[in-house]
Structure formats: structure tokens, C-alpha cells
Design a protein around this motif. Structure first.
Motif, mmCIF file in Angstrom:
data_model
loop_
_atom_site.group_PDB
_atom_site.id
_atom_site.type_symbol
_atom_site.label_atom_id
_atom_site.label_comp_id
_atom_site.label_asym_id
_atom_site.label_seq_id
_atom_site.Cartn_x
_atom_site.Cartn_y
_atom_site.Cartn_z
ATOM 1 N N LYS A 19 0.801 -1.217 0.000
ATOM 2 C CA LYS A 19 0.000 0.000 0.000
ATOM 3 C C LYS A 19 0.837 1.271 0.000
ATOM 4 C CE LYS A 19 -3.805 -2.265 2.335
ATOM 5 N NZ LYS A 19 -3.280 -3.563 2.674
ATOM 6 N N LEU A 20 2.164 1.134 0.158
ATOM 7 C CA LEU A 20 2.991 2.335 0.131
ATOM 8 C C LEU A 20 4.275 2.082 -0.642
ATOM 9 C CD1 LEU A 20 5.405 2.416 2.779
ATOM 10 C CD2 LEU A 20 3.236 1.808 3.779
ATOM 11 N N ASN A 21 4.830 3.149 -1.178
ATOM 12 C CA ASN A 21 6.078 3.057 -1.930
ATOM 13 C C ASN A 21 7.253 3.204 -0.982
ATOM 14 O OD1 ASN A 21 4.730 2.882 -4.390
ATOM 15 N ND2 ASN A 21 4.601 5.091 -4.572
ATOM 16 N N THR A 22 8.304 2.460 -1.240
ATOM 17 C CA THR A 22 9.508 2.547 -0.423
ATOM 18 C C THR A 22 10.703 2.839 -1.320
ATOM 19 O OG1 THR A 22 9.944 0.181 -0.600
ATOM 20 C CG2 THR A 22 8.616 0.921 1.271
ATOM 21 N N LYS A 23 11.740 3.395 -0.720
ATOM 22 C CA LYS A 23 12.935 3.746 -1.481
ATOM 23 C C LYS A 23 13.985 2.640 -1.485
ATOM 24 C CE LYS A 23 12.583 8.716 -1.029
ATOM 25 N NZ LYS A 23 13.300 9.952 -0.735
ATOM 26 N N LYS A 27 13.441 -1.763 3.198
ATOM 27 C CA LYS A 27 12.209 -1.223 3.773
ATOM 28 C C LYS A 27 10.983 -1.925 3.185
ATOM 29 C CE LYS A 27 10.115 2.982 5.357
ATOM 30 N NZ LYS A 27 10.245 4.412 5.520
ATOM 31 N N ALA A 28 11.027 -2.258 1.890
ATOM 32 C CA ALA A 28 9.905 -2.966 1.269
ATOM 33 C C ALA A 28 9.699 -4.334 1.926
ATOM 34 C CB ALA A 28 10.154 -3.131 -0.221
ATOM 35 N N GLU A 29 10.793 -5.024 2.242
ATOM 36 C CA GLU A 29 10.680 -6.316 2.909
ATOM 37 C C GLU A 29 10.125 -6.165 4.324
ATOM 38 O OE1 GLU A 29 11.215 -9.428 1.853
ATOM 39 O OE2 GLU A 29 11.856 -8.886 -0.162
#
Length: 85
Positions: A19-23, A27-29
Motif C-alpha cells: 500500500k505504500l512506496n519505499t525507497k 524497507k519494502a521487505e
């Protein structure tokens, strides 16, 4: 996404768009694990209420995420210092 198994078979699986974008992939994991934890904990507590003994193991394939989860911010690199754990 994730898969929950009991014994030798899968009992539940999920895969959905975050639901959100990560850099960063780290952080995505972390976001992915955070999205899966409520369902895993609910299943664990339900099984324990039914009288079964359970053991929860979360497998992770991103090395920097594993280090963050095990050691906290002491293992954060330059690209991961912004993550609040």
C-alpha cells in the motif's frame, strides 16, 4: 506475500500489492513482514486456544532486512539509517 504452513502442508497464503512506496528493498521487505504479522499472530493465538502448541518461524530472503530484524539499528548501513524500528 507469505505462506503459513502446518506440518508439511500450506494452510494459508497471501500475495498483494503493497500500500505504500519505499525507497529501498530493505524497507519494502520490512513492510511486507509487517503486513503479514497480524494474520500470522491471529492464526497462532487461535491454534493455541484450541489446545495446539505452535512455533512461529518467519523466513526472510533479504540479507540486510534479516540483519535489521536480528540486530536492530546497530547493523543499519548508510541507506537504512532512516528506517525507524
Amino acid at each position: 506475500g507469505g505462506v503459513m504452513s502446518m506440518g508439511t502442508g500450506a494452510i494459508a497464503s497471501s500475495s498483494n500489492k503493497q500500500k505504500l512506496n519505499t525507497k529501498s528493498s530493505t524497507k519494502a521487505e520490512l513492510v511486507g513482514v509487517d503486513d503479514l504479522l497480524p494474520k500470522a499472530l491471529c492464526t497462532k493465538y487461535f491454534m493455541e486456544a484450541q489446545g495446539y502448541r505452535t512455533k512461529s518461524i518467519i523466513h526472510q530472503d533479504n540479507k540486510s532486512t534479516v540483519k535489521l530484524e536480528e540486530n536492530g539499528m546497530s547493523s543499519a548501513g548508510k541507506g537504512s539509517r532512516h528506517i525507524n524500528i
